[in-house]
Every structure is written in structure tokens, then in C-alpha cells.
Design an enzyme around this catalytic site. Sequence first.
Site, PDB file in Angstrom:
ATOM      1  N   CYS A 197     -77.640   5.299 -29.960  1.00 13.01           N
ATOM      2  CA  CYS A 197     -77.576   4.851 -28.573  1.00 13.01           C
ATOM      3  C   CYS A 197     -78.325   5.769 -27.626  1.00 13.01           C
ATOM      4  O   CYS A 197     -78.006   5.846 -26.453  1.00 13.01           O
ATOM      5  CB  CYS A 197     -76.130   4.730 -28.128  1.00 13.01           C
ATOM      6  SG  CYS A 197     -75.267   3.440 -28.990  1.00 13.01           S
ATOM      7  N   CYS A 253     -81.733  19.179 -27.596  1.00 10.63           N
ATOM      8  CA  CYS A 253     -81.119  18.443 -26.479  1.00 10.63           C
ATOM      9  C   CYS A 253     -81.952  17.232 -26.102  1.00 10.63           C
ATOM     10  O   CYS A 253     -83.141  17.358 -25.790  1.00 10.63           O
ATOM     11  CB  CYS A 253     -80.971  19.365 -25.276  1.00 10.63           C
ATOM     12  SG  CYS A 253     -80.365  18.526 -23.810  1.00 10.63           S
ATOM     13  N   GLU A 277     -74.943  10.238 -16.439  1.00 12.12           N
ATOM     14  CA  GLU A 277     -73.573   9.914 -16.835  1.00 12.12           C
ATOM     15  C   GLU A 277     -72.575  10.926 -16.304  1.00 12.12           C
ATOM     16  O   GLU A 277     -72.877  12.106 -16.198  1.00 12.12           O
ATOM     17  CB  GLU A 277     -73.462   9.883 -18.362  1.00 12.12           C
ATOM     18  CG  GLU A 277     -73.571   8.478 -18.907  1.00 12.12           C
ATOM     19  CD  GLU A 277     -72.900   8.344 -20.262  1.00 12.12           C
ATOM     20  OE1 GLU A 277     -72.948   7.234 -20.799  1.00 12.12           O
ATOM     21  OE2 GLU A 277     -72.332   9.309 -20.775  1.00 12.12           O
ATOM     22  N   CYS A 336     -84.714  22.285 -24.320  1.00 14.03           N
ATOM     23  CA  CYS A 336     -84.133  22.898 -25.520  1.00 14.03           C
ATOM     24  C   CYS A 336     -84.376  21.960 -26.709  1.00 14.03           C
ATOM     25  O   CYS A 336     -84.335  20.738 -26.560  1.00 14.03           O
ATOM     26  CB  CYS A 336     -82.644  23.133 -25.321  1.00 14.03           C
ATOM     27  SG  CYS A 336     -82.328  24.271 -23.970  1.00 14.03           S
ATOM     28  N   LEU A 396     -75.738  29.824 -25.563  1.00 12.71           N
ATOM     29  CA  LEU A 396     -76.381  30.904 -26.310  1.00 12.71           C
ATOM     30  C   LEU A 396     -77.201  30.346 -27.484  1.00 12.71           C
ATOM     31  O   LEU A 396     -78.399  30.554 -27.564  1.00 12.71           O
ATOM     32  CB  LEU A 396     -75.290  31.865 -26.805  1.00 12.71           C
ATOM     33  CG  LEU A 396     -75.711  33.286 -27.127  1.00 12.71           C
ATOM     34  CD1 LEU A 396     -76.425  33.944 -25.967  1.00 12.71           C
ATOM     35  CD2 LEU A 396     -74.473  34.107 -27.509  1.00 12.71           C
ATOM     36  N   CYS A 430     -84.295  17.205 -17.601  1.00 14.98           N
ATOM     37  CA  CYS A 430     -84.209  18.664 -17.526  1.00 14.98           C
ATOM     38  C   CYS A 430     -85.525  19.265 -17.998  1.00 14.98           C
ATOM     39  O   CYS A 430     -86.115  18.800 -18.976  1.00 14.98           O
ATOM     40  CB  CYS A 430     -83.066  19.167 -18.404  1.00 14.98           C
ATOM     41  SG  CYS A 430     -82.875  20.964 -18.337  1.00 14.98           S
ATOM     42  N   ASN A 443     -74.876  17.193 -31.880  1.00 16.43           N
ATOM     43  CA  ASN A 443     -74.910  15.725 -31.795  1.00 16.43           C
ATOM     44  C   ASN A 443     -76.324  15.281 -32.095  1.00 16.43           C
ATOM     45  O   ASN A 443     -77.206  15.436 -31.249  1.00 16.43           O
ATOM     46  CB  ASN A 443     -74.528  15.262 -30.390  1.00 16.43           C
ATOM     47  CG  ASN A 443     -73.041  15.337 -30.182  1.00 16.43           C
ATOM     48  OD1 ASN A 443     -72.276  14.727 -30.905  1.00 16.43           O
ATOM     49  ND2 ASN A 443     -72.644  16.120 -29.202  1.00 16.43           N
ATOM     50  N   CYS A 471     -66.847  15.909 -16.380  1.00 18.06           N
ATOM     51  CA  CYS A 471     -68.121  16.520 -16.757  1.00 18.06           C
ATOM     52  C   CYS A 471     -69.216  15.872 -15.923  1.00 18.06           C
ATOM     53  O   CYS A 471     -69.396  14.656 -15.980  1.00 18.06           O
ATOM     54  CB  CYS A 471     -68.351  16.285 -18.246  1.00 18.06           C
ATOM     55  SG  CYS A 471     -69.890  16.973 -18.838  1.00 18.06           S
ATOM     56  N   SER A 514     -72.224  25.544 -16.522  1.00 21.35           N
ATOM     57  CA  SER A 514     -72.859  25.863 -17.800  1.00 21.35           C
ATOM     58  C   SER A 514     -74.356  26.039 -17.580  1.00 21.35           C
ATOM     59  O   SER A 514     -75.004  25.189 -16.977  1.00 21.35           O
ATOM     60  CB  SER A 514     -72.608  24.730 -18.793  1.00 21.35           C
ATOM     61  OG  SER A 514     -73.321  24.960 -19.983  1.00 21.35           O
ATOM     62  N   GLY A 567     -78.959  18.123 -17.183  1.00 21.99           N
ATOM     63  CA  GLY A 567     -79.661  19.021 -16.265  1.00 21.99           C
ATOM     64  C   GLY A 567     -79.206  20.462 -16.300  1.00 21.99           C
ATOM     65  O   GLY A 567     -78.151  20.787 -16.837  1.00 21.99           O
ATOM     66  N   GLU A 568     -80.040  21.327 -15.733  1.00 24.18           N
ATOM     67  CA  GLU A 568     -79.740  22.751 -15.661  1.00 24.18           C
ATOM     68  C   GLU A 568     -79.332  23.067 -14.221  1.00 24.18           C
ATOM     69  O   GLU A 568     -80.176  23.116 -13.321  1.00 24.18           O
ATOM     70  CB  GLU A 568     -80.985  23.559 -16.084  1.00 24.18           C
ATOM     71  CG  GLU A 568     -80.915  25.042 -15.814  1.00 24.18           C
ATOM     72  CD  GLU A 568     -79.639  25.717 -16.285  1.00 24.18           C
ATOM     73  OE1 GLU A 568     -79.299  25.639 -17.477  1.00 24.18           O
ATOM     74  OE2 GLU A 568     -78.953  26.324 -15.435  1.00 24.18           O
TER      75      GLU A 568
HETATM   76  N1  SAH Z   1     -78.234  22.804 -18.901  1.00 25.39           N
HETATM   77  C1  SAH Z   1     -76.971  23.404 -19.048  1.00 25.39           C
HETATM   78  C2  SAH Z   1     -75.820  22.447 -18.912  1.00 25.39           C
HETATM   79  C3  SAH Z   1     -75.962  21.097 -19.554  1.00 25.39           C
HETATM   80  S1  SAH Z   1     -76.038  21.068 -21.303  1.00 25.39           S
HETATM   81  C4  SAH Z   1     -76.887  24.171 -20.357  1.00 25.39           C
HETATM   82  O1  SAH Z   1     -77.803  24.057 -21.167  1.00 25.39           O
HETATM   83  O2  SAH Z   1     -75.921  24.898 -20.515  1.00 25.39           O
HETATM   84  C5  SAH Z   1     -74.343  21.317 -21.757  1.00 25.39           C
HETATM   85  C6  SAH Z   1     -74.162  21.847 -23.157  1.00 25.39           C
HETATM   86  O3  SAH Z   1     -74.516  20.866 -24.131  1.00 25.39           O
HETATM   87  C7  SAH Z   1     -75.018  23.055 -23.463  1.00 25.39           C
HETATM   88  O4  SAH Z   1     -74.291  24.059 -24.104  1.00 25.39           O
HETATM   89  C8  SAH Z   1     -76.052  22.458 -24.368  1.00 25.39           C
HETATM   90  O5  SAH Z   1     -76.652  23.439 -25.130  1.00 25.39           O
HETATM   91  C9  SAH Z   1     -75.260  21.468 -25.177  1.00 25.39           C
HETATM   92  N2  SAH Z   1     -76.044  20.469 -25.885  1.00 25.39           N
HETATM   93  C10 SAH Z   1     -77.185  19.884 -25.498  1.00 25.39           C
HETATM   94  N3  SAH Z   1     -77.627  19.006 -26.419  1.00 25.39           N
HETATM   95  C11 SAH Z   1     -76.736  19.025 -27.423  1.00 25.39           C
HETATM   96  C12 SAH Z   1     -76.619  18.323 -28.670  1.00 25.39           C
HETATM   97  N4  SAH Z   1     -77.535  17.444 -29.043  1.00 25.39           N
HETATM   98  N5  SAH Z   1     -75.573  18.596 -29.432  1.00 25.39           N
HETATM   99  C13 SAH Z   1     -74.636  19.484 -29.052  1.00 25.39           C
HETATM  100  N6  SAH Z   1     -74.685  20.173 -27.902  1.00 25.39           N
HETATM  101  C14 SAH Z   1     -75.723  19.953 -27.085  1.00 25.39           C
HETATM  102 FE1  SF4 Z   2     -81.384  22.791 -22.409  1.00 21.42          FE
HETATM  103 FE2  SF4 Z   2     -79.182  22.228 -20.959  1.00 21.42          FE
HETATM  104 FE3  SF4 Z   2     -81.590  21.336 -20.193  1.00 21.42          FE
HETATM  105 FE4  SF4 Z   2     -80.473  20.298 -22.333  1.00 21.42          FE
HETATM  106  S1  SF4 Z   2     -79.687  20.142 -20.267  1.00 21.42           S
HETATM  107  S2  SF4 Z   2     -82.628  20.942 -22.118  1.00 21.42           S
HETATM  108  S3  SF4 Z   2     -79.384  22.073 -23.168  1.00 21.42           S
HETATM  109  S4  SF4 Z   2     -80.948  23.472 -20.332  1.00 21.42           S
END
Ligand code: SAH
Ligand code: SF4
Length: 391
Positions: free
Chosen positions: A352, A120, A93, A117, A227, A113, A309, A106, A204, A172-173
Site C-alpha cells: 500500500c 524510509c 497521515e 534515509c 540512530l 522529506c 517496515n 503521531c 523525533s 518529515g523532519e
Molecule cells: N524525520 C524524523 C521523524 C519522522 S520518521 C526522524 O527521522 O526521526 C519517524 C521514525 O520512523 C524514525 O525513527 C525513522 O527512522 C523511522 N522509520 C522510517 N522509515 C521506516 C521504516 N520503513 N521502517 C521502520 N522505521 C522507519
Molecule cells: Fe529520514 Fe525521518 Fe526523513 Fe524518513 S522522515 S527520510 S526517516 S529524516
Amino acid sequence: MTALTNLLDLDPAQLTAYCGELGEKPFRAKQLLRWIHQFGAHDFDAMTDLAKSLRDKLATRAMIAAPAVISDHTSTDGTRKWLLDVGQGNAVETVFIPEENRGTLCISTQAGCAVNCRFCSTGKQGFSRNLTVGEIIGQLWMAEFELRKSKGIEPGHKGERQITNVVMMGMGEPLLNYEPTVTALKLMLDDNAYGLSRRRVTLSTSGVVPMIDKLSQDCAVAMAVSLHASNDTLRDGLVPLNKKYPLRDLMAACKRYLEFAPRDFITFEYCMLDGVNDTDAHARELIALVQGHAGGPAVPCKFNLIPFNPFPESGLKRSNNPRIKAFAQILMDAGIVTTVRKTRGDDIDAACGQLAGEVQDRTRVQERMQKMTEYQQKFGKNFGRIIEVSQ
Ligand code: SAH
Ligand code: SF4
């Protein structure tokens, strides 16, 4: 027949080399860049200041192709999102967020990814593949010229810029897809392409320490670091990459990055998880961390608190609003600029498959759910997860 070269894959230097291969002078690359990235041309015949012979050559050897749009929705506040097909059953997206004085896009850098995390949904889907340069910059190209089209400006014509800021905060990272990401960043900054200032482009990252250092040398744009935790034990459980690059090393990398960054602070993103990382004690521990009392250096920073979220499999809950407010206040009382990201329609996103954060129009839930089910059947679970940005 040899495959067509997608000119969206080429940075300015590569385009110059490509023109050389076609027996053309270097300035042709600049003309091409402008046609493609400033005017959104995808048809070589429209490039009227190129010789007919060159246009013909390009038409048989090259193309300008962004990922195909699967769906395109605009919400009531103007937020517009596209679901893009990046092949092999993967979709990502791209989201445009208009605000009074700016328009932020964005974008995604990977399908899925590998960092995984805990909070996520992209991570939960696993890693599919890296996006190519053309697929990354193609999101900006597609979005900018679709937005202009909506204002009556046809591709290939001059128009007012719609996208003023880019954040790599989609799926993605980015630092684990390093070369294509940097090439795409360079195109964003190039005066013959999008000409965005380094301050208006934010990457990010979850904290890939060696790549943060590399980026400081290759293309230092504004930096946001995810963080999410105030100590290593907590972060190890939320962001598995922390086991490899613990907080002390991450803080040191942030500090080093600031010597080259276009801004004098790092933005720390912090996802607010009920009962996990959101107590007063966590806030105080964070202050000690960024002020250099936890073994690492002090890091000038701002905090962006992101209300979690939720999605079904996560087993996690969003901190409530008073808790988020109290947490923010502790940081602010310590002199740290802190913002809380706007959220909308969280329960709908969960339903969704975590296209998180940008739903307001609840009357269209059924339609969205139906569409998502169709996509899920078609593409499996590989969706982009995009969140609302308020940087
Ligand atoms: N991979 C990178 C960039 C994409 S994620 C990163 O992790 O920074 C972008 C942001 O969305 C990050 O700060 C991530 O921690 C946050 N994020 C991911 N899943 C989320 C969720 N379910 N609710 C709120 N923020 C989330
Ligand atoms: Fe973690 Fe960012 Fe990858 Fe989601 S997109 S798993 S927040 S590194």
C-alpha cells in the site's frame, strides 16, 4: 477581498497581537485560544462569551481551518488514522494510538522529506514542502475533536481529553521545518490550548545538530533521535545527514540537550535491518557509543528497536524476531532499557505504498489497496508514512 487569517496558524503571542489589531484587549486571545483548542469550536457564533461585535468582525476576517480529511479509518484495536489533504497534491497521515492509560497522536511536519534515509519511504518520495503551523497543530485539533465527536461530544463543548501524548514521528523532519514546528509545540504546551506537559510531547529527529541545540533553548520537549547505526560508515549510508553531523557531534548534542530536557534520557530509535545493522557486534558497538567509548560523551538513553517496515524499492529486509530479541538482550545486559516496537501487517503496508505499521485487519486489504490506488492516481506518491509508536 483579503484572505482570511487562519487562527490555527497563530501562537498565543500572535493571537494577542491579532486581537490588538482588531482593537481588542489581550484577554480576548485567551478566550479565543480556549474556544479553539480546548473546545474545538470552528464557528465564531458559538463563542458565546465574546461580544457580538467581535464575533462579527472575526467572521469576516478569520477562520479556523485544519487540513481536509481525505479518509478516516479505525482498526479493530482502536488505532485510527486520517489521511489529510495539505494541498498541491500532497497528503499526510495522522495516527491515533489508544492504549490503556494514554492516547498518543503521531503527527507529520512536512510533506515528503529531504533527508532521504535509505530505509524510509517518505525520504524516497523526496521533499514536497513544509507544513504550516495550522497544518501541524491542525492535525491535533482535528484528531482531538473528531475523537470527542465519536464519544458524542460536539465541537464547541467541554469534553474529556482524548489525546494525552503527541509524537512528531510522522512524515518529515521536524527540525528542518523549525519555526512552524516550535510554534505548534508551544501551542501543545500552552495551558489555554492543549496544556500537555513537555514530557508527553516527543520530537523525533534524524539528528540536525544545530537545531537540537536551538530547540533546547526554545522549547525543550522529550527527544527521540533516529540512530539506526553504531558507527559513522554505516550511518552515512543509512541516514545521509550523518555526513554533515557525524555520531560524535550528535552524541555531544544529545548530551547537551539533556541539560534542558524534561526527561533524563534520550530515546534512540533503531530500525532493525536484516544483515545491515543487526549483528551482535553492532549491538556491542552501540553500547560503546552511548557509554562514551567512541570519542563522544556518554548519553543516558533508552533504545526503541523498530522492526523495519519494508517497501518494494528499498531492497532491505526486516531482521527476524529472534535476531531482534537477541540484539535487545545485549543492550539490556549492558543496563540499557530497550523496547521493541509492535508491528502489524508489514506485507500489506509494502503493497500500500508504506502506510506502515498499523494494519491488522487483513480482510480489508482489497479495500485499502483500492483506496490507495485511487489516492495514488489523485495525489501521486506523496503519502505520509506513519509507524506505530510505543514510547
Ligand atoms: N524525520 C524524523 C521523524 C519522522 S520518521 C526522524 O527521522 O526521526 C519517524 C521514525 O520512523 C524514525 O525513527 C525513522 O527512522 C523511522 N522509520 C522510517 N522509515 C521506516 C521504516 N520503513 N521502517 C521502520 N522505521 C522507519
Ligand atoms: Fe529520514 Fe525521518 Fe526523513 Fe524518513 S522522515 S527520510 S526517516 S529524516
